[in-house]
Design a protein around this motif. Structure first.
Motif, PDB file in Angstrom:
ATOM      1  N   GLN A 110       0.849  -1.186   0.000  1.00 58.69           N
ATOM      2  CA  GLN A 110       0.000   0.000   0.000  1.00 58.69           C
ATOM      3  C   GLN A 110       0.889   1.242   0.000  1.00 58.69           C
ATOM      4  OE1 GLN A 110      -3.574   0.346  -0.060  1.00 58.69           O
ATOM      5  NE2 GLN A 110      -2.803   2.362  -0.606  1.00 58.69           N
ATOM      6  N   TRP A 111       0.716   2.073  -1.028  1.00 58.26           N
ATOM      7  CA  TRP A 111       1.438   3.342  -1.113  1.00 58.26           C
ATOM      8  C   TRP A 111       0.557   4.472  -0.593  1.00 58.26           C
ATOM      9  CZ3 TRP A 111       6.344   4.643  -2.076  1.00 58.26           C
ATOM     10  CH2 TRP A 111       7.169   3.744  -2.756  1.00 58.26           C
ATOM     11  N   GLN A 112       1.187   5.439   0.076  1.00 59.27           N
ATOM     12  CA  GLN A 112       0.503   6.682   0.412  1.00 59.27           C
ATOM     13  C   GLN A 112       1.529   7.799   0.520  1.00 59.27           C
ATOM     14  OE1 GLN A 112      -1.566   5.739   4.056  1.00 59.27           O
ATOM     15  NE2 GLN A 112       0.178   6.248   5.322  1.00 59.27           N
ATOM     16  N   ARG A 113       1.060   8.996   0.222  1.00 57.90           N
ATOM     17  CA  ARG A 113       1.920  10.171   0.436  1.00 57.90           C
ATOM     18  C   ARG A 113       1.576  10.693   1.820  1.00 57.90           C
ATOM     19  NH1 ARG A 113       1.781  15.792  -2.902  1.00 57.90           N
ATOM     20  NH2 ARG A 113      -0.185  15.898  -1.820  1.00 57.90           N
ATOM     21  N   THR A 114       2.591  10.885   2.658  1.00 57.31           N
ATOM     22  CA  THR A 114       2.338  11.309   4.043  1.00 57.31           C
ATOM     23  C   THR A 114       2.608  12.793   4.264  1.00 57.31           C
ATOM     24  OG1 THR A 114       4.570  10.658   4.707  1.00 57.31           O
ATOM     25  CG2 THR A 114       2.823   9.019   4.950  1.00 57.31           C
ATOM     26  N   ALA A 115       3.520  13.354   3.498  1.00 58.63           N
ATOM     27  CA  ALA A 115       3.844  14.771   3.666  1.00 58.63           C
ATOM     28  C   ALA A 115       3.939  15.410   2.286  1.00 58.63           C
ATOM     29  CB  ALA A 115       5.164  14.928   4.430  1.00 58.63           C
ATOM     30  N   PRO A 116       3.503  16.649   2.121  1.00 56.52           N
ATOM     31  CA  PRO A 116       2.993  17.549   3.163  1.00 56.52           C
ATOM     32  C   PRO A 116       1.560  17.240   3.587  1.00 56.52           C
ATOM     33  CG  PRO A 116       2.932  18.644   1.038  1.00 56.52           C
ATOM     34  CD  PRO A 116       3.573  17.313   0.810  1.00 56.52           C
ATOM     35  N   THR A 117       0.787  16.500   2.791  1.00 58.68           N
ATOM     36  CA  THR A 117      -0.561  16.103   3.195  1.00 58.68           C
ATOM     37  C   THR A 117      -0.757  14.625   2.885  1.00 58.68           C
ATOM     38  OG1 THR A 117      -1.420  16.738   1.017  1.00 58.68           O
ATOM     39  CG2 THR A 117      -1.606  18.384   2.774  1.00 58.68           C
ATOM     40  N   GLU A 141       3.255  20.165  -7.022  1.00 62.65           N
ATOM     41  CA  GLU A 141       2.455  19.808  -5.839  1.00 62.65           C
ATOM     42  C   GLU A 141       2.521  18.323  -5.498  1.00 62.65           C
ATOM     43  OE1 GLU A 141       1.165  21.593  -8.516  1.00 62.65           O
ATOM     44  OE2 GLU A 141       1.566  23.487  -7.481  1.00 62.65           O
ATOM     45  N   MET A 142       3.005  17.520  -6.423  1.00 63.63           N
ATOM     46  CA  MET A 142       3.084  16.079  -6.169  1.00 63.63           C
ATOM     47  C   MET A 142       4.357  15.705  -5.403  1.00 63.63           C
ATOM     48  SD  MET A 142       1.576  14.881  -9.866  1.00 63.63           S
ATOM     49  CE  MET A 142       1.390  13.133  -9.596  1.00 63.63           C
ATOM     50  N   SER A 143       5.215  16.672  -5.165  1.00 64.76           N
ATOM     51  CA  SER A 143       6.424  16.417  -4.370  1.00 64.76           C
ATOM     52  C   SER A 143       6.027  16.049  -2.946  1.00 64.76           C
ATOM     53  CB  SER A 143       7.314  17.651  -4.341  1.00 64.76           C
ATOM     54  OG  SER A 143       7.783  17.964  -5.625  1.00 64.76           O
ATOM     55  N   GLY A 144       6.843  15.225  -2.312  1.00 66.19           N
ATOM     56  CA  GLY A 144       6.574  14.877  -0.920  1.00 66.19           C
ATOM     57  C   GLY A 144       7.178  13.548  -0.533  1.00 66.19           C
ATOM     58  N   LEU A 145       6.796  13.091   0.649  1.00 65.64           N
ATOM     59  CA  LEU A 145       7.287  11.830   1.190  1.00 65.64           C
ATOM     60  C   LEU A 145       6.260  10.740   0.901  1.00 65.64           C
ATOM     61  CD1 LEU A 145       9.378  10.265   2.940  1.00 65.64           C
ATOM     62  CD2 LEU A 145       7.951  10.836   4.915  1.00 65.64           C
ATOM     63  N   GLU A 158       7.880  -1.374   6.277  1.00 66.04           N
ATOM     64  CA  GLU A 158       7.693  -0.252   5.363  1.00 66.04           C
ATOM     65  C   GLU A 158       9.016   0.366   4.916  1.00 66.04           C
ATOM     66  OE1 GLU A 158       6.886   3.682   8.042  1.00 66.04           O
ATOM     67  OE2 GLU A 158       5.231   2.240   7.998  1.00 66.04           O
ATOM     68  N   CYS A 159       8.916   1.124   3.830  1.00 66.06           N
ATOM     69  CA  CYS A 159      10.026   1.927   3.336  1.00 66.06           C
ATOM     70  C   CYS A 159       9.437   3.214   2.824  1.00 66.06           C
ATOM     71  CB  CYS A 159      10.829   1.197   2.260  1.00 66.06           C
ATOM     72  SG  CYS A 159       9.917   0.823   0.740  1.00 66.06           S
ATOM     73  N   SER A 160      10.295   4.192   2.567  1.00 66.44           N
ATOM     74  CA  SER A 160       9.801   5.485   2.084  1.00 66.44           C
ATOM     75  C   SER A 160      10.774   6.076   1.078  1.00 66.44           C
ATOM     76  CB  SER A 160       9.588   6.450   3.255  1.00 66.44           C
ATOM     77  OG  SER A 160      10.809   6.703   3.911  1.00 66.44           O
ATOM     78  N   ILE A 161      10.259   7.027   0.321  1.00 64.61           N
ATOM     79  CA  ILE A 161      11.071   7.685  -0.684  1.00 64.61           C
ATOM     80  C   ILE A 161      10.588   9.128  -0.810  1.00 64.61           C
ATOM     81  CG2 ILE A 161       9.616   7.069  -2.663  1.00 64.61           C
ATOM     82  CD1 ILE A 161      12.273   6.405  -4.157  1.00 64.61           C
ATOM     83  N   VAL A 162      11.510  10.045  -0.992  1.00 67.35           N
ATOM     84  CA  VAL A 162      11.164  11.444  -1.178  1.00 67.35           C
ATOM     85  C   VAL A 162      11.130  11.742  -2.672  1.00 67.35           C
ATOM     86  CG1 VAL A 162      11.849  13.845  -0.798  1.00 67.35           C
ATOM     87  CG2 VAL A 162      12.163  12.143   1.037  1.00 67.35           C
ATOM     88  N   LEU A 163       9.993  12.248  -3.130  1.00 66.64           N
ATOM     89  CA  LEU A 163       9.846  12.628  -4.531  1.00 66.64           C
ATOM     90  C   LEU A 163       9.992  14.142  -4.625  1.00 66.64           C
ATOM     91  CD1 LEU A 163       9.123  12.009  -7.502  1.00 66.64           C
ATOM     92  CD2 LEU A 163       6.721  12.342  -6.865  1.00 66.64           C
ATOM     93  N   GLU A 164      11.012  14.581  -5.358  1.00 67.51           N
ATOM     94  CA  GLU A 164      11.212  16.002  -5.596  1.00 67.51           C
ATOM     95  C   GLU A 164      11.004  16.267  -7.081  1.00 67.51           C
ATOM     96  OE1 GLU A 164      14.895  17.561  -4.115  1.00 67.51           O
ATOM     97  OE2 GLU A 164      14.690  16.519  -2.183  1.00 67.51           O
ATOM     98  N   VAL A 165       9.901  16.936  -7.392  1.00 63.39           N
ATOM     99  CA  VAL A 165       9.586  17.246  -8.794  1.00 63.39           C
ATOM    100  C   VAL A 165      10.280  18.526  -9.178  1.00 63.39           C
ATOM    101  CG1 VAL A 165       7.756  17.660 -10.467  1.00 63.39           C
ATOM    102  CG2 VAL A 165       7.373  16.071  -8.586  1.00 63.39           C
TER     103      VAL A 165
END
Length: 165
Positions: A110-117, A141-145, A158-165
């Motif tokens: 299950q993927w989710q964006r946690t930050a900024p919202t 606006e799609m940037s985030g954790l 779990e694991c996470s990745i930061v997306l910087e557009v």
């Protein structure tokens, strides 16, 4: 089949297998309940276990003295690896992938964006079985954790990745 435990003449005997230090009779004396325990279970302990009870001079029990049980040892997912595939520039498409090398049964992702919202994703963009999330027409606006949770009946990781557009 490999013999693990025998109870003969009131004396329990454990065969020389790698289970020797982890298996034994649940009750110290012979009763009608000859349950066994396996400590520190491992995935390769899975399989078919058979219990055979032989009563001396009892011909009526022939063919009725065997019990069989299948044991499946569940394995929680190993920590998954999160990866970004593609070039995260405005207007581009990227795929986030999440894979766990271990897990029984196979984990669902299950993927989710946690930050900024907080944002939760659903098919067809999100594939729970493969652990992929396709993001199309990227915007700033799609940037985030982004966090991926791998989960099965035995646990989660779990694991996470930061997306910087």
């Amino acid at each position: 089949p490999t013999q693990i435990l025998t109870y003969l003449d009131g004396i329990p005997k454990v065969e020389e297998t790698e289970l020797k230090t982890r298996v034994g009779f649940l009750y110290p004396i012979l009763t009608h309940n000859i349950s066994v325990f396996i400590n520190a279970t491992r995935e390769h302990d899975s399989g078919q276990y058979m219990c055979t009870v032989n009563v001396v001079d009892d011909v009526t029990s022939t063919g009725k003295n065997v019990g069989v049980i299948n044991l499946t040892v569940l394995v929680p997912p190993a920590a998954p690896a999160c990866q970004l595939h593609g070039n995260p520039t405005v207007g581009a498409n990227v795929t986030l992938s999440c894979t766990s090398k271990k897990g029984k049964p196979l984990p669902a992702y299950q993927w989710q964006r946690t930050a900024p919202t907080l944002q939760v994703f659903f098919p067809p963009a999100h594939d729970q079985a493969r652990g992929t999330l396709k993001l199309t027409n990227l915007s700033l606006e799609m940037s985030g954790l982004y966090v991926c949770v791998a989960e099965n009946r035995a646990g989660s990781a779990e694991c996470s990745i930061v997306l910087e557009v």
